[in-house]
Design an enzyme around this catalytic site. Structure first.
Site, PDB file in Angstrom:
ATOM      1  N   ARG A  89       0.851  -1.191   0.000  1.00 17.98           N
ATOM      2  CA  ARG A  89       0.000   0.000   0.000  1.00 17.98           C
ATOM      3  C   ARG A  89       0.887   1.241   0.000  1.00 17.98           C
ATOM      4  NH1 ARG A  89      -2.968   2.860   4.905  1.00 17.98           N
ATOM      5  NH2 ARG A  89      -3.998   4.478   3.693  1.00 17.98           N
ATOM      6  N   HIS A 133      -3.352  10.853   1.132  1.00 17.50           N
ATOM      7  CA  HIS A 133      -2.801  10.577   2.461  1.00 17.50           C
ATOM      8  C   HIS A 133      -2.205  11.888   3.001  1.00 17.50           C
ATOM      9  CE1 HIS A 133      -1.312   7.128   5.171  1.00 17.50           C
ATOM     10  NE2 HIS A 133      -0.978   8.241   5.803  1.00 17.50           N
ATOM     11  N   GLU A 182      -7.718   8.165   6.768  1.00 18.94           N
ATOM     12  CA  GLU A 182      -8.066   8.752   8.060  1.00 18.94           C
ATOM     13  C   GLU A 182      -8.588  10.183   7.975  1.00 18.94           C
ATOM     14  OE1 GLU A 182      -5.002   8.292  10.976  1.00 18.94           O
ATOM     15  OE2 GLU A 182      -4.860   6.132  10.701  1.00 18.94           O
ATOM     16  N   ASN A 322      -7.409   1.461  10.045  1.00 16.15           N
ATOM     17  CA  ASN A 322      -6.059   1.701  10.555  1.00 16.15           C
ATOM     18  C   ASN A 322      -6.154   1.573  12.063  1.00 16.15           C
ATOM     19  OD1 ASN A 322      -5.442   2.342   7.942  1.00 16.15           O
ATOM     20  ND2 ASN A 322      -4.980   4.502   8.325  1.00 16.15           N
ATOM     21  N   TYR A 324      -4.147   0.993  15.870  1.00 16.58           N
ATOM     22  CA  TYR A 324      -2.897   0.981  16.624  1.00 16.58           C
ATOM     23  C   TYR A 324      -3.089   0.746  18.112  1.00 16.58           C
ATOM     24  CZ  TYR A 324      -0.634   2.914  12.485  1.00 16.58           C
ATOM     25  OH  TYR A 324      -0.141   3.093  11.219  1.00 16.58           O
ATOM     26  N   GLU A 390      -3.644  -0.453   8.156  1.00 12.05           N
ATOM     27  CA  GLU A 390      -2.442  -0.099   8.920  1.00 12.05           C
ATOM     28  C   GLU A 390      -2.533  -0.737  10.295  1.00 12.05           C
ATOM     29  OE1 GLU A 390      -1.572   4.109   9.343  1.00 12.05           O
ATOM     30  OE2 GLU A 390      -2.035   4.464   7.240  1.00 12.05           O
TER      31      GLU A 390
HETATM   32  C1  GAL Z   1      -1.555   6.802  10.907  1.00  9.98           C
HETATM   33  C2  GAL Z   1      -1.146   7.443   9.596  1.00  9.98           C
HETATM   34  C3  GAL Z   1       0.210   7.044   9.130  1.00  9.98           C
HETATM   35  C4  GAL Z   1       1.224   6.855  10.228  1.00  9.98           C
HETATM   36  C5  GAL Z   1       0.652   6.166  11.450  1.00  9.98           C
HETATM   37  C6  GAL Z   1       1.559   6.119  12.664  1.00  9.98           C
HETATM   38  O1  GAL Z   1      -2.526   7.576  11.525  1.00  9.98           O
HETATM   39  O2  GAL Z   1      -2.070   7.110   8.601  1.00  9.98           O
HETATM   40  O3  GAL Z   1       0.609   7.978   8.167  1.00  9.98           O
HETATM   41  O4  GAL Z   1       1.933   7.976  10.499  1.00  9.98           O
HETATM   42  O5  GAL Z   1      -0.539   6.748  11.844  1.00  9.98           O
HETATM   43  O6  GAL Z   1       1.451   7.290  13.427  1.00  9.98           O
END
Ligand code: GAL
Length: 501
Positions: A89, A133, A182, A322, A324, A390
């Site tokens: 990607r 992006h 996002e 995405n 995290y 992501e």
């Molecule tokens: C996401 C973003 C990415 C990357 C990642 C880690 O929000 O799409 O570009 O930076 O966070 O912070």
């Protein structure tokens, strides 16, 4: 329903395979890796401008050179291949292919993406291209950017770009598209808090307008794509910022607040597309009421026309997530004297102190949150095809023996497997963020997310695989977790990031 897990203990790994044809990918974005910010006819993006404002970026870093992928894309393709990913990607820099924002195509910029796409396909890697992006053309920003829904600004440009690409033949080669990355972060951090480009501080108002125009642009792009590329099996979706939210207690108030937080984050953008063409009712009600109390003549949340709602509903072939980290949510009535998106939600946000840390203050690894989120999405929007576009973790040391990152991937990906095999979630692909260390927005090069290191002191930007890349290579090759296979399972879990090499 998955039970709340805070504080959590890692559950034993589940063994098994992912569905045949599962997409295993690595992700990057244009501004974060390309460099060549003013070469070959590319014009300024809002990030090119923003990084030059004193004090905005840690250490005064810029993406002027970044990983130099504009010149070193062959090395990137070789790495993706070496790691054994089936998908890659990347994003297309808008001011590189359309320097004036709309209109004339910059052929040199287009050639760059053609070369990259051809090389990926030749290596047996499927491209997934993101149209936006965050590197918005500065010339359009000067005319109001995403706040201006008039031609030739935001609203018309995403479809325009798809069209332009189609004219030069790329669209048929790329089968997976993401319109916007996002929109929540672009709107809230760029237009509410002003921490990201374009740096606008206008709490409680601009973010909603920006988000509104982004949603409309997305729907237009989808309709245009479906009309122009009928029968070409391409899929077009959108990637959302997501967190899993855990209630701070079992009280009804906290449980409700948790769902409300999900609606104000993921729901803000997913509900109009996947539910009913409109914002979640709780957002409409709360923002409407607060706007009234604050003396606004109408709600600060814009209204879609009937035609726009029709265009929005169903305007995505999959949902991109995405993901995290997670949050602990409690009920807390916002201060209506303060006009801001954060006060509109009536929540207080925390993390659980038992959750491990990372190289980023905002990122606490909570692997079961992944499974929880996938189930939330299934329960809320129905069992749509999902791509995790992501997922990854940072450190600041940049060490090659990145065991904390192996811990993260091992347990997050295993929770994806659980969601598929135990809960029946329809996940079709997973992209690790990121292929390599890159320009991490306001913290510059200090926070590293790569499974490959990049030596930013070296003019050749030498790339080196980290241990986590080898770990992923094994998962990708096995298409899952095979009990007697992966030597990395025996590596002890290093969940806390110590900041030391
Ligand atoms: C996401 C973003 C990415 C990357 C990642 C880690 O929000 O799409 O570009 O930076 O966070 O912070």
């Amino acid at each position: 329903m998955i039970k709340s897990v805070r504080p959590y203990q890692d559950e034993p790994l589940t063994y098994g395979k992912f569905p045949d044809g599962f997409a295993w990918g690595l992700a990057t974005s244009s501004y974060q890796i390309e460099g060549a910010w003013n070469e070959d006819g590319k014009k300024e993006s809002i990030w090119d401008r923003f990084v030059r404002v004193e004090g905005k970026i840690k250490g005064g870093d810029t993406g002027d050179i970044a990983c130099d992928s504009y010149h070193r894309w062959e090395e990137d393709v070789a790495l993706v291949k070496e790691i054994g990913a089936t998908h890659y990607r990347f994003s297309i820099s808008w001011p590189r292919i359309l320097p004036e924002g709309i209109g004339a195509v910059n052929q040199l910029g287009v050639d760059y993406y053609n070369r990259l796409i051809d090389a990926l396909l030749e290596a047996g890697i499927q491209p997934m291209a993101t149209l936006y992006h965050w590197d918005f053309p500065q010339c359009l920003e000067d005319k109001g950017g995403w706040l201006n829904d008039d031609v030739p600004n935001g609203l018309k440009n995403t479809p325009q770009r798809v069209l332009q690409l189609s004219e030069i033949g790329n669209t048929v080669k790329v089968k997976l598209w993401i319109t916007l990355n996002e929109p929540y972060i672009a709107a809230l951090v760029g237009y509410e808090k002003g921490i990201f480009a374009p740096g606008i501080q206008d709490p409680g108002k601009s973010a909603y307008i920006c988000g509104h125009n982004m949603l409309k642009a997305h729907a237009k792009a989808y309709r245009k794509y479906k009309q122009d590329f009928k029968g070409q099996e391409g899929k077009l979706g959108i990637s959302f910022f997501t967190e899993a939210a855990f209630p701070a207690s079992d009280s009804e108030d906290d449980v409700k607040a948790t769902n409300r937080y999900m609606q104000f984050t993921l729901g803000w953008f997913a509900h109009p597309i996947f539910k009913d063409g409109n914002y979640p009712q709780i957002m409409i009600d709360q923002i409407g009421e607060k706007s009234k109390l604050q003396g606004f003549p109408q709600s600060r949340l814009p209204i879609f026309t009937r035609e726009e709602r029709k265009q929005l509903l169903g305007s995505s072939d999959f949902i991109g997530l995405n993901h995290y980290t997670s949050k602990v949510v409690s009920h807390a009535v916002g201060n209506h004297e303060v006009v801001s998106c954060a006060e509109d939600r009536d929540v207080k946000l925390d993390y659980d102190p038992t959750w491990p840390n990372s190289g980023s203050v905002w990122l606490r690894p909570v692997p079961p949150g992944m499974r929880m989120l996938l189930n939330w999405v299934k329960d809320e929007y129905g069992n749509l095809p999902v791509y995790i576009t992501e997922n990854g973790v940072s450190d600041t040391a940049g060490n090659l023996d990145d065991l904390h990152r192996i811990y993260y991937y091992k347990h997050f990906i295993n929770n994806v497997l659980k969601a598929i095999t135990l809960d029946g979630c329809k996940v079709e692909g997973y992209y690790a963020w990121s292929l390599m260390d890159s320009f991490e927005w306001t913290v510059g090069y200090s926070e590293k997310f790569g499974v490959c290191a990049v030596d930013f002191a070296d003019k050749n930007r030498r790339r080196t695989m980290k241990s986590s890349a080898r770990f992923l290579r094994r998962i990708f090759a096995d298409n899952g977790f095979l009990k007697d296979g992966n030597p990395w399972y025996d590596v002890p879990d290093a969940k806390h990031y110590t900041g030391q090499r």
